[in-house]
Design an enzyme around this catalytic site. Structure first.
Site, PDB file in Angstrom:
ATOM      1  N   LYS A 104       1.009  -1.123  -0.043  1.00  0.00           N
ATOM      2  CA  LYS A 104       0.062   0.256   0.062  1.00  0.00           C
ATOM      3  C   LYS A 104       0.993   1.198  -0.082  1.00  0.00           C
ATOM      4  O   LYS A 104       1.492   1.520   0.786  1.00  0.00           O
ATOM      5  CB  LYS A 104      -1.178  -0.041   1.211  1.00  0.00           C
ATOM      6  CG  LYS A 104      -1.714   1.300   1.136  1.00  0.00           C
ATOM      7  CD  LYS A 104      -2.518   1.477   2.719  1.00  0.00           C
ATOM      8  CE  LYS A 104      -3.236   2.694   2.769  1.00  0.00           C
ATOM      9  NZ  LYS A 104      -3.738   3.038   3.892  1.00  0.00           N
ATOM     10  N   GLY A 165      -8.092   9.532   9.594  1.00  0.00           N
ATOM     11  CA  GLY A 165      -8.431   9.386  11.023  1.00  0.00           C
ATOM     12  C   GLY A 165      -9.317  10.491  11.405  1.00  0.00           C
ATOM     13  O   GLY A 165      -9.926  10.669  12.537  1.00  0.00           O
ATOM     14  N   ALA A 192      -9.629   5.490   4.253  1.00  0.00           N
ATOM     15  CA  ALA A 192      -9.340   6.844   4.911  1.00  0.00           C
ATOM     16  C   ALA A 192     -10.707   7.628   5.262  1.00  0.00           C
ATOM     17  O   ALA A 192     -11.160   7.987   3.986  1.00  0.00           O
ATOM     18  CB  ALA A 192      -8.112   7.816   4.495  1.00  0.00           C
ATOM     19  N   GLY A 193     -10.871   8.264   6.471  1.00  0.00           N
ATOM     20  CA  GLY A 193     -11.652   9.136   6.839  1.00  0.00           C
ATOM     21  C   GLY A 193     -13.137   8.340   7.047  1.00  0.00           C
ATOM     22  O   GLY A 193     -14.000   9.401   7.649  1.00  0.00           O
ATOM     23  N   ASN A 214      -9.164   1.980   9.699  1.00  0.00           N
ATOM     24  CA  ASN A 214      -8.476   1.503  10.926  1.00  0.00           C
ATOM     25  C   ASN A 214      -9.045   2.175  12.079  1.00  0.00           C
ATOM     26  O   ASN A 214      -9.549   1.654  13.092  1.00  0.00           O
ATOM     27  CB  ASN A 214      -6.988   2.024  10.664  1.00  0.00           C
ATOM     28  CG  ASN A 214      -5.970   1.235  11.751  1.00  0.00           C
ATOM     29  OD1 ASN A 214      -4.873   1.136  11.535  1.00  0.00           O
ATOM     30  ND2 ASN A 214      -6.761   0.866  12.918  1.00  0.00           N
ATOM     31  N   THR A 215      -9.101   3.585  12.261  1.00  0.00           N
ATOM     32  CA  THR A 215      -9.255   4.504  13.531  1.00  0.00           C
ATOM     33  C   THR A 215     -10.608   4.142  13.840  1.00  0.00           C
ATOM     34  O   THR A 215     -10.875   4.168  14.909  1.00  0.00           O
ATOM     35  CB  THR A 215      -8.882   5.909  13.204  1.00  0.00           C
ATOM     36  OG1 THR A 215      -7.678   6.057  12.509  1.00  0.00           O
ATOM     37  CG2 THR A 215      -8.939   6.663  14.396  1.00  0.00           C
TER      38      THR A 215
END
Length: 273
Positions: A104, A165, A192-193, A214-215
């Site tokens: 990635k 995040g 993301a986001g 992830n977050t």
């Protein structure tokens, strides 16, 4: 962990995966919490950072043993890299550590938003593809950048939904929809986001092939429950897309039939005789 049958498989660089949810492995409170979240979501692919491996003392060895023990495919990333050269070197090291040509590719260009440096991204992607890497570039929804990455040899694109995040969801639905329409045959993964399961469902309803997050899971009060919620949202969004949803209308349309009604409703504002 027993894999699910690929009822709706996704092909990424020749590999077939059954889950369209990719999970990051950073920021979890403990390895046990990470394992519980993975068990709840049942992804096929997890992202891992080379920065967890320490040359002095092999501090990341236990983490890598944990990832291997999960029986999942690892997607190393170049998180934190700021230049094409740094990302290329990190990818080369990751290939040795994790024994995979998958990478990635992240080249960060701005501190506040962690927006990709698309110029360095294309440069690094071209060099890594030439070395035999299977590149998953973290990019924006820009159509021209997408063209450049595909021309460089990337077979998958990973446009952001919002800054890493941030949990803001899909900031530019128009741009993401345009990207999907321009590249109907390219695997596209929103990366993301995302902050809520509804964001993941929305991405899948737009026709995206998968989401990576992830977050939103790691920072939840109950990461395992949130992981399961995201997995269900991804499946629901995918099924909704495949079911060919109705088009929005400007006017109401009654869901109950009007034929056979015994009398007509009076018109709004009509005067009685």
């Amino acid at each position: 962990m027993q894999a699910r049958p690929p009822a709706d498989p996704l092909r990424l660089y020749g590999a077939t995966v059954s889950s369209r949810l990719l999970m990051g492995t950073a920021q979890y409170p403990s390895p046990a919490v990470l394992e519980a979240a993975v068990a709840a979501a049942r992804p096929d692919i997890v992202t891992v950072s080379l920065r967890r491996e320490s040359g002095a003392g092999r501090a990341g060895e236990s983490f890598w043993a944990l990832i291997r023990g999960l029986g999942l495919k690892a997607l190393p990333n170049t998180a934190g890299c700021r230049t094409a050269k740094e990302a290329i070197v990190t990818a080369q090291m990751a290939r040795e550590v994790f024994d995979t040509p998958w990478i990635k590719l992240e080249v960060i260009g701005e501190d506040d938003t962690l927006q990709p440096d698309v110029f360095g991204l294309v440069e690094a992607a071209r060099a890594l593809v030439a070395e035999g890497f299977k590149v998953f570039p973290y990019t924006t929804e820009d159509l021209v950048v997408a063209e450049r990455l595909l021309a460089a040899g990337c077979e998958v694109l990973m446009p952001w939904g919002a800054p890493i995040g941030s949990g803001r969801g899909l900031n530019n639905v128009f741009g993401l929809r345009a990207l999907r329409a321009h590249f109907p045959d390219v695997p596209l993964i929103v990366d993301a986001g995302l902050g809520a399961p509804s964001h993941a469902a929305q991405a899948m309803e737009l026709g995206y092939d998968a989401v990576l997050l992830n977050t939103a899971i790691a920072a939840a009060g109950d990461p395992a429950a949130m992981a399961k919620a995201f997995a269900l949202a991804v499946e629901a969004g995918r099924l909704g897309r495949l079911a060919d949803p109705m088009e929005p209308r400007d006017m109401a349309a009654p869901s109950t039939p009007v034929i056979g009604r015994p009398f007509a409703e009076p018109q709004l504002g009509a005067r009685r005789a």
